[in-house]
Write a protein that holds these residues in place. Structure first.
Motif, PDB file in Angstrom:
ATOM      1  N   LEU A   1      -1.846  10.603   6.345  1.00 41.09           N
ATOM      2  CA  LEU A   1      -2.009  11.870   7.048  1.00 41.09           C
ATOM      3  C   LEU A   1      -1.743  13.082   6.158  1.00 41.09           C
TER       4      LEU A   1
ATOM      5  N   GLY B   1       5.011   8.918   4.322  1.00 41.52           N
ATOM      6  CA  GLY B   1       6.140   8.358   5.068  1.00 41.52           C
ATOM      7  C   GLY B   1       5.744   7.776   6.412  1.00 41.52           C
ATOM      8  N   ARG B   2       4.460   7.857   6.711  1.00 36.76           N
ATOM      9  CA  ARG B   2       3.877   7.209   7.888  1.00 36.76           C
ATOM     10  C   ARG B   2       2.501   6.711   7.454  1.00 36.76           C
ATOM     11  N   PHE B   3       1.905   5.819   8.236  1.00 35.17           N
ATOM     12  CA  PHE B   3       0.505   5.499   8.000  1.00 35.17           C
ATOM     13  C   PHE B   3      -0.179   5.294   9.346  1.00 35.17           C
TER      14      PHE B   3
ATOM     15  N   VAL C   1       0.855  -1.184   0.000  1.00 31.57           N
ATOM     16  CA  VAL C   1       0.000   0.000   0.000  1.00 31.57           C
ATOM     17  C   VAL C   1       0.895   1.240   0.000  1.00 31.57           C
ATOM     18  N   ALA C   2       0.495   2.248  -0.745  1.00 31.77           N
ATOM     19  CA  ALA C   2       1.250   3.495  -0.778  1.00 31.77           C
ATOM     20  C   ALA C   2       1.118   4.239   0.551  1.00 31.77           C
ATOM     21  N   ALA C   3       2.206   4.859   0.986  1.00 33.71           N
ATOM     22  CA  ALA C   3       2.202   5.687   2.187  1.00 33.71           C
ATOM     23  C   ALA C   3       3.010   6.941   1.866  1.00 33.71           C
ATOM     24  N   PRO C   4       2.440   7.794   1.003  1.00 32.34           N
ATOM     25  CA  PRO C   4       3.214   8.944   0.502  1.00 32.34           C
ATOM     26  C   PRO C   4       3.673   9.877   1.617  1.00 32.34           C
TER      27      PRO C   4
END
Lengths: 367, 367
Positions: free
Chosen positions: A173, A70-72, A65-68
């Motif tokens: 976020l 840098g956190r999820f 899954v993408a986490a652009p």
């Protein structure tokens, strides 16, 4: 399936898609998962789920899954037949919808945009395949309505004596700080988005009109009583959390936020304790669109609205409306004259912030 | 708890940490989760879990986990009392260990480094609190041994007639492509890391020596038979997947990889079909440290080793050793003279790639 559609494949039971389809057609609506086998069940369920747009979808040991940002953000929540739902009161579509909606709401409550879900389902072998298809439809309907573009990126299908779903949801976020429970500051405005009390009124109606003479959940009584067309019952079955208002609140500068899963009073208590403040509800005539935060709104759960605090002067975003203000934490002398901190107060009177305990309060009924 | 330690808090049942501790002390080892209540159970379980180092830990609607790669891998897997484990054969610590280990292995199989876990547990109200504490200890022991630095960042505690755990695990790819099942190329070397067959031998021993006269799982028979000290039984209870070898394989250029959850033959079949190749096992004398990929190694599951393919000439990393080679996909005439594609072959003979189906094959026994 470990985010995989061919785990536990079993060529000894099926000889390819043609064999699967032929058997499925023959069994029609009444086929059980035990009769069809995991591979074919997975195939039938998966095609109904919302796919979303993961970096890598089902078919491997993990999805990606993408986490652009840098956190999820991540939350997990289980729904169990018996304590959390009864088939006599909720359709499979309702159960899938609610499992998705409640988890999406937790993501929104951090100010994040939902980016994916994984779903683990345990079903007894005699479960009709149509039940799992209905649950999958519920997921798709909820995601399409509440978080379009999000999808179920993986899952697991297991067997159990008790039907349950565990949903894990992720969100992004967008570079903002997560909105936590502990950030409310004295003087902030207390605001709420989403309905208050509808789901609890719906549940009360089902407990009143949806049971037989022995008090057992009864689908025929639900129908005969007209509860099926009660909008409050609809909200109990398919809550409509204001998912988009979570990120909007974060952008607007919300200082604290949480999901109203257990009722305004209980959840306000959590926010108050985490932030070390007392929340003061406005006089009834000033609150809510209809001027009332009534007892059901205060103590009824499962609406999955959002409770948030904003700096004074903030233009409240989306569906948020003011219901109170953040005060310095105060205490109150109880009946035993001991001083206790107050979480929530209205008109000078502390509001109890108590509620449901699944271990202590489940009556053991499934239905 | 929605990644939260104070969800469903219930001050009407406990009056603060002192009250909780006093009740816990009085109940000693025999306290049930129903008697203690969710808040106190959560407190006792959470303090035993490995915390890891999330961006934001428990206490809010979601945890926040770092994803420095800009993507994350995710897998979810459920373990259910009955089909997946029996209390007569596995301690709570064993169950927690295995739930963590199997999910960490799925993360490793993508070439990712585990970055966090969330855990949803459903327990009957009469479950001893010590059981949940033991499960938490198992998680801590497994994470410390297999993926140090990783932690349980959130979870949910529910009630159910059937005990189950759903673990969702995350990992970071470190900028590398995920290693999928479909990347094997003709000429690649087929290699395996981790033990083969031990867990299946252990399970067979439990089925043989760990049952009473009626065939029911029996903890006393396990003890009396000496199975408790059998290293194969230990591997069935607490598999030791070579987690670090997953990222090492990715760095070394592995073209395809998966976790050996259901046995070498079944999992090799998945890799072969996904990649459109036939896998050829080396002659027995050339394979494995002891020169043997025997029938148990081929068809026994739950070891959670890694099966991977590497370009010819790759120096195999970590614990990987060669067991075969990737060939063009071939077919074979069956007894009915129809040609069928071959997934796995040894000495010119196709190896069956079949196995366990939880819906069809669970016998309904829990124990």
């Amino acid at each position: 399936m470990d985010a995989t559609h061919d785990e536990h494949q079993h060529e000894h039971r099926t000889d390819g898609p043609d064999g699967v389809d032929a058997r499925a057609a023959a069994g029609a609506q009444r086929t059980t998962v035990g009769a069809l086998g995991e591979l074919a069940v997975l195939d039938r369920v998966t095609r109904r789920l919302p796919a979303g747009s993961p970096v890598l979808g089902p078919g491997d040991d993990c999805a990606v899954v993408a986490a652009p940002d840098g956190r999820f953000v991540v939350t997990t929540d289980m729904m169990v037949h018996g304590p959390d739902f009864r088939w006599a009161w909720s359709s499979p579509e309702d159960v899938g919808w609610k499992a998705a909606a409640t988890n999406l709401s937790d993501v929104a409550a951090m100010g994040a945009v939902p980016s994916g879900l994984v779903v683990a389902i345990a079903a007894p072998p005699d479960t009709q395949v149509a039940v799992l298809e209905g649950v999958a439809d519920g997921f798709r309907l909820a995601v399409d309505a509440l978080a379009p573009g999000c999808g179920v990126v993986g899952g697991d299908l297991s067997t159990s004596a008790t039907f349950s779903l565990t949903v894990t949801a992720f969100g992004d976020l967008g570079g903002r700080d997560p909105v936590v429970r502990s950030g409310a500051r004295v003087g902030d405005v207390l605001a709420v988005s989403g309905e208050l009390g509808a789901a609890a009124r719906g549940l009360a109606r089902l407990f009143r009109d949806g049971v037989d003479a022995a008090g057992e959940p009864d689908v025929e009584r639900v129908r005969a009583s007209g509860a099926d067309t009660d909008p409050d019952v609809a909200r109990q079955r398919r809550p409509v959390p204001p998912i988009a208002d979570g990120p909007l609140a974060a952008v607007a500068g919300a200082t604290a936020m949480l999901d109203l899963s257990d009722g305004l009073a209980i959840d306000a208590g959590r926010l108050a304790r985490a932030s070390g403040v007392t929340l003061e509800l406005d006089p009834a005539e000033a609150s809510a669109p209809d001027g009332v935060v009534d007892e059901v709104a205060l103590h009824g759960g499962e609406d999955h609205g959002l409770l948030a605090t904003f700096p004074v002067g903030t233009r409240l975003p989306g569906g948020f409306r003011r219901i109170g203000v953040v005060r310095e934490r105060t205490s109150h002398a109880g009946a035993d004259h001991a001083e206790r901190p107050v979480d929530l107060v209205r008109g000078g009177t502390p509001v109890p912030t108590t509620g449901w305990d699944p271990y202590a309060d489940w009556d053991g009924v499934a239905g």
